[in-house]
Scaffold this active site. Structure first.
Site, PDB file in Angstrom:
ATOM      1  NE  ARG A 197      -3.608  -0.173   2.483  1.00 23.42           N
ATOM      2  CZ  ARG A 197      -4.506  -0.369   3.439  1.00 23.42           C
ATOM      3  NH1 ARG A 197      -4.835   0.619   4.246  1.00 23.42           N
ATOM      4  NH2 ARG A 197      -5.067  -1.544   3.599  1.00 23.42           N
ATOM      5  CG  HIS A 201      -6.564  -0.109  -4.942  1.00 20.35           C
ATOM      6  ND1 HIS A 201      -5.320  -0.593  -4.578  1.00 20.35           N
ATOM      7  CD2 HIS A 201      -6.796   0.935  -4.106  1.00 20.35           C
ATOM      8  CE1 HIS A 201      -4.832   0.130  -3.594  1.00 20.35           C
ATOM      9  NE2 HIS A 201      -5.714   1.064  -3.286  1.00 20.35           N
ATOM     10  CE1 TYR A 247     -20.611  17.997 -11.248  1.00 20.51           C
ATOM     11  CE2 TYR A 247     -19.264  18.051  -9.266  1.00 20.51           C
ATOM     12  CZ  TYR A 247     -20.502  18.125  -9.871  1.00 20.51           C
ATOM     13  OH  TYR A 247     -21.622  18.334  -9.116  1.00 20.51           O
TER      14      TYR A 247
END
Length: 745
Positions: A31, A77, A121
């Site tokens: 990670r 993931h 967006y």
């Protein structure tokens, strides 16, 4: 049939230890830390691979980030969508990465700390370099693929990155018990460094730094400790000092302004706002009076922070003040920690490049083995088709005389004509001599008739020549390490030509900033403080003109020097120092500032007992008296300390200070208790003690009794107090002995 429950007895601490170690290693390896080979953390690697699989290439339209994040989370993931989106955003921000890997479309945040718009967006696609240098050879079996978290997909264990991304883009990550912090470097310099290592694997760090001169931050700036870089790159740890780039511009009227055009890498984000606030604080705390205004005029064109100065201000000296007191000069902590060979390791500059080059040879070996195998397959088929063109009439006769594909194929491969009807014995004899391989036979059977056109046959022969040339080239690369090295370096040269850019961060040895404070002209002022605790200073002339009003309106009026300090003694036994310069100086009618704001005094927790200037204390004795009748004299020089708050006296539990006053010759002290006991003693009977002492007993108090007031009387003082409607003149009280009970009134 019921299964019996099995209970395993074990030591709880051992279970916890093993579980925590497993968790820590998971965070470290899977990670938080980048892999030294591709310089990517798992979330970055998976995001880039997913974009590659979705076909969001540099020459294709942008796609919504929400699609990319959702696909990455669902396939590779299984963590929060916010962590994936944040990783994607950082890979698209030019001010954070030396070489952005993602081309963002929309609001991806700003250098001033504004966050990116929501992922519904924004849109993104891969950068051209990402496609060419990070993902281009995935179809050539150059890296291992491993199952994803639910074993429904395959993902690459590492991306086939052909440039040292760990150095180019740097890395930041916090694991369990360790953290990584690697600065970004210049793309062209790093490639030169890799080539230098390939030519000389025994290269030293000092020699490598002829190519890689130091970090190259996307925000520019100046590295000021060049001499320390060698040790940092040798050990993989250290501190890099970075300054912003400052220009001094001339303005109309003979004034100057300081313009900051580049900032330290550590200042990006919220620290730009903090820098502006720090400059405001320098003005508010009177560290400088030369700054008149500060404005942030930064735009898409770049950073521009403008600091306006007073006429005659020393701009160079002020720059040094900013370097010392603000983030305009900051430290970047280097800890080059990465996962190497499956374990976390702190690596120097040369070891990072060594791991990268080793990885490049592995990639090249696997790539050219795959390409060679493909070319050998092509060669086999091409040779079969060329042979087939020479005996095409016989092959057509075999096909026409065959009942099915199986018989025809068997004849082509093994010369078996038993199931084939042929026109003549000569044809059968020729057919029995055929020995095509299975691939060749399949290709012949699938061949279209137009391939028999003369030009097509010539093209096939020419293609065969190219295949033979490729086979010779690939075999040379695989058997000759020098040839492989030249191929790798040629690819690096091509990428350097396409993507290298000029260095943005200057590297130098710069002397530490020294700020010379202007000497303040020492003048006499008058300290005024009203009953509400608001204080200010005025010049002596102003005070003299308004003396009557000043004395009437203010509780404390003290003459002092503007360079001096005011001492505030409280009932808790503390003394707080207040610099006179920290108080507003000006007009008589100005309100002033609460002393709580400019000193450590807290009116909500303690009461003010006595206030004076430090200069008045030195050279005289100070009397302390407490509620439990503990008395002492202290030399005033003991209060000339540097600390803003110091213990003025030692108090027993529940005690508090009632009196702090300067001692005058021939003075007497009157103690008044809650039960109306009075005792007047000669001040000379009270011994001198250190400020850390409790003192001596001034009056024997009865059970449950305590002092309520202490009065210091000069020779001519005649104050009166009223007890049970009876006035008592204090200087007419009999002078008794210290530590006696006193008289009842």
């Amino acid at each position: 049939m019921e299964t019996k429950e099995q209970i395993i007895r074990t030591e709880y601490s051992e279970v916890m230890q093993k579980s925590y170690i497993d968790y820590a290693m998971s965070v470290i390896i899977a990670r938080a830390l980048p892999d030294v080979r591709d310089g990517l953390k798992p979330v970055q690697r998976r995001t880039l691979y997913d974009m590659h699989e979705l076909g969001i290439r540099y020459d294709k339209p942008y796609r919504k980030c929400a699609r990319i994040v959702g696909d990455t989370m669902g396939k590779y993931h299984p963590h929060g969508d916010s962590s994936i989106y944040e990783a994607l955003v950082v890979m698209a921000q030019e001010f954070k990465k030396g070489m952005p890997l993602i081309d963002g479309h929309g609001n991806f945040g700003s250098i001033e700390g504004d966050g990116a718009a929501a992922m519904r967006y924004t849109e993104a696609r891969l950068q051209k370099i990402t496609q060419e240098a990070y993902l281009s050879d995935l179809d050539k079996d150059v890296v291992d693929f491993v199952p994803n978290f639910d074993e429904t997909e395959k993902e690459p264990a590492v991306l086939p990155v052909r440039v040292p991304n760990l150095l180019i883009n740097g890395a930041e990550g916090i694991a369990v018990g360790m953290a990584t912090s690697i600065p970004p470097h210049n793309f062209g310099e790093v490639i030169d460094g890799v080539k230098a290592y390939m030519k000389n694997p025994d290269i030293t760090t000092a020699e490598m730094m002829k190519y890689i001169k130091g970090p190259d931050f996307p925000t520019g700036g100046i590295v000021t400790n060049q001499d320390e870089l060698l040790n940092i790159y040798e050990t993989g740890m250290g501190k890099i000092k970075v300054r912003g780039k400052v220009e001094i511009e001339q303005v109309k009227g003979g004034r100057e302004r300081i313009v900051i055009t580049e900032i330290p890498y550590t200042m990006i984000g919220a620290n730009i706002g903090k820098f502006l606030n720090d400059v405001y604080s320098l003005v508010e705390t009177k560290k400088t009076a030369d700054i008149t205004d500060i404005s942030n005029q930064s735009s898409k064109e770049g950073i521009r922070i403008v600091i306006e100065l007073r006429k005659g201000a020393d701009a160079g000296n002020l720059c040094n003040l900013l370097y010392k007191k603000t983030k305009l000069e900051d430290t970047f902590g280097v800890n080059m920690l990465a996962v190497a060979d499956g374990r976390p390791e702190t690596l120097g500059l040369v070891p990072i490049i060594r791991h990268h080059v080793k990885f490049q040879y592995e990639l090249a070996t696997r790539k050219y083995k795959t390409l060679l195998a493909r070319e050998l397959d092509k060669k086999e088929i091409q040779e079969g088709l060329i042979r087939a063109c020479d005996v095409i009439d016989l092959i057509i006769e075999i096909l026409r005389g065959s009942k099915n594909i199986k018989d025809a194929k068997n004849c082509l491969m093994n010369g078996d004509t038993s199931a084939i009807t042929l026109k003549s014995e000569a044809s059968r004899k020729k057919a029995s001599m055929l020995n095509f391989t299975e691939r060749q036979a399949t290709a012949i059977l699938e061949m279209r008739l137009y391939k028999l056109i003369g030009l097509e046959v010539e093209a096939l022969i020419a293609e065969h020549d190219v295949t033979l040339k490729n086979i010779a080239e690939y075999e040379d690369i695989l058997t000759n390490r020098g040839t492989m090295a030249r191929v790798i370096m040629k690819e690096l040269d091509g990428m350097k030509k396409s993507y290298a850019r000029d260095r943005r961060t200057a590297i130098d040895n710069v002397e530490e900033a020294v700020y010379e404070e202007k000497k303040i002209e020492e003048t006499e002022v008058v300290f005024l403080m009203d009953r509400f605790g608001y204080a200010k200073t005025v010049d002596v002339a102003t005070y003299e003109r308004n003396k009557e009003a000043a004395d009437a309106e203010n509780k404390y009026v003290i003459s002092c020097l503007n360079t001096g300090k005011i001492c505030i003694f409280t009932n808790t036994g503390q003394m707080h120092l207040l610099k006179v310069l920290d108080l507003p100086f000006g007009k008589f009618r100005d309100k002033g500032l609460p002393i709580d704001n400019v000193s450590n005094y807290d009116s909500a927790k303690e009461n003010l007992v006595y206030i004076t200037d430090l200069a008045s204390l030195c050279g005289c004795k100070i009397m302390f008296g407490t509620k439990t009748a503990m008395l002492k004299q202290v030399d005033g020089a003991e209060f000339d300390v540097a600390k803003r708050t110091t213990a003025a006296t030692k108090l027993t539990e529940g005690d508090e200070v009632l009196l702090v006053a300067p001692v005058t010759e021939g003075a007497t002290l009157v103690m008044q208790s809650a039960k109306d006991m009075f005792l007047r003693i000669d001040v000379s009977t009270i011994p001198e003690k250190k400020k850390g002492a409790v003192g001596v007993c001034g009056m024997k108090l009865g059970a449950g009794d305590e002092l309520t007031n202490l009065y210091m009387l000069g020779n001519e003082d005649a104050p009166t107090v009223t007890v049970k409607d009876k006035e008592i003149v204090l200087n007419r009280l009999h002078i008794g002995n210290r530590a006696t009970k006193g008289v009842k009134k």
